[in-house]
Design an enzyme around this catalytic site. Sequence first.
Site, PDB file in Angstrom:
ATOM      1  N   SER A 199      33.502  44.344 -25.574  1.00  0.00           N
ATOM      2  CA  SER A 199      32.715  44.952 -25.263  1.00  0.00           C
ATOM      3  C   SER A 199      32.353  46.067 -25.920  1.00  0.00           C
ATOM      4  CB  SER A 199      34.002  45.986 -24.495  1.00  0.00           C
ATOM      5  OG  SER A 199      33.183  47.130 -23.880  1.00  0.00           O
ATOM      6  N   ASN A 214       7.476   0.781 -15.945  1.00  0.00           N
ATOM      7  CA  ASN A 214       8.667   0.504 -14.538  1.00  0.00           C
ATOM      8  C   ASN A 214       9.622   0.083 -15.118  1.00  0.00           C
ATOM      9  OD1 ASN A 214       6.267   2.198 -13.802  1.00  0.00           O
ATOM     10  ND2 ASN A 214       5.455   0.943 -12.304  1.00  0.00           N
ATOM     11  N   LYS A 248      38.599  46.269 -26.130  1.00  0.00           N
ATOM     12  CA  LYS A 248      39.093  45.041 -24.900  1.00  0.00           C
ATOM     13  C   LYS A 248      38.513  42.892 -25.314  1.00  0.00           C
ATOM     14  CE  LYS A 248      36.950  44.812 -20.268  1.00  0.00           C
ATOM     15  NZ  LYS A 248      36.223  43.327 -20.519  1.00  0.00           N
TER      16      LYS A 248
END
Length: 467
Positions: A318, A142, A324
């Site tokens: 693409s 802790n 593209k």
Amino acid sequence: MATRLEHDLLGDREVPAHVYWGVHTLRAIENFPITGQTISGYGDLIRALAVIKQAAAQANHQLGLLGTVHKDAIVLACEEIRGGKLHEQFVVDVIQGGAGTSTNMNANEVIANRALEILGHGKGEYQYLHPNEHVNMGQSTNDVYPTALRLATFWGVQRLLAAMARLRDAFDDKADEFGGVLKMGRTQLQDAVPMTLGQEFRTYAVMLGEDEQRLYEASALMLEINLGATAIGTGITAHPDYTPLVCEKLSALTGIALQTAPNLIEATQDCGAFVQLSGVLKRVAVKLSKSCNDLRLLSSGPRAGLGEINLPARQAGSSIMPGKVNPVIPEVVTQVAYEVIGNDMTVTMAAEAGQLQLNAFEPVIAYSLFRSVSHLAAACDTLRDNCVVGITANRDYLLDTVHRSVGLVTALNPYIGYAAATEVATEAHASGGSVYDIVLRRGLLTREQLDKLLQPEALTSPRWVTL
């Protein structure tokens, strides 16, 4: 496969003889098959755990609680781990129950077994050097785990800040390059008033610089630690002088000016600093995504969109449309931003869910912060290297849009009046004619006056022109 027998409160278990982890780690492997990502993938966290254990060993030795032989072996094992060795032995899942106990025990066992080797003993011979009694002396998960999380996050943020600075410099360089390129500014995606492309790109640099400052401030919160708090902040089982001494040792080992929290009970349960940092990371992500959306919009087309700038082509866009090219770099950065925004919600809910003296959900906070920090740093670098530095401007087209824009009439408003300017704008919209020609034909201004008023420097800064 050869094994060794180890024992914990649940009984005996066979552990592979060659591994450096032990029975506690074995049970964690079995209990938490959650993400498939082990803490070995987070080198900053492993190094943070090792340096904390090294500082603790030095402090406990100075206090007369840990013998020189044990201290030296633990310190050497920790230094090896800090140098990159044995990271593959940290095998527990990054998300786990138990508030990080499995991570802490994984570290204790690896360090102990390596220290045993250094001392000439076999792995698992804990009667000579024990993971809990020696490596974990004066500590608890802790206080160790949150301190390690703070250190690891701080180191990661420094790399993110450096990446943001590199990206800011790239935007600044483009702002200088595009300083004289006149274009139309837009509000609500409609023509507004002229500006330069350099002014537009300078904005992105300024936004990054502001976020760097906010991130620097938030990262400073990581330097307040609760090491020495042990279980709930009361410091039980630790020497009365341990807390300030271990902070001093840890600061010296890391070169960071760490500070012990003024109230360790509060610091052990409060995750507010993580919430603050996560919120700033979200701010960075939101503004970075906004800038990327602008780059995609400004480069859209290239012929059927705005087409004002050109992003460097990085890959075919693409599988069906030849030629593209897509804005893939801004797209991936925006996706990182979405992830960071989601991580912030996770951090928020995990911090809120803590009860009483401990927050059991710090592992998912760690996982979320580590991903946000590292992915943002990578996103900034790829945006700089693979996009921003290669951006070009369609200068002639930008100037033509200024000449054709009805928005030019705003610059003439102080000289011909709002009513006349409105009539000019209405006619320009209806006829498709230029503001320049309509004003000239109506006799509202002379050609010399128009040329003076529509100079680039008069259009892009607060300057009054005397006619």
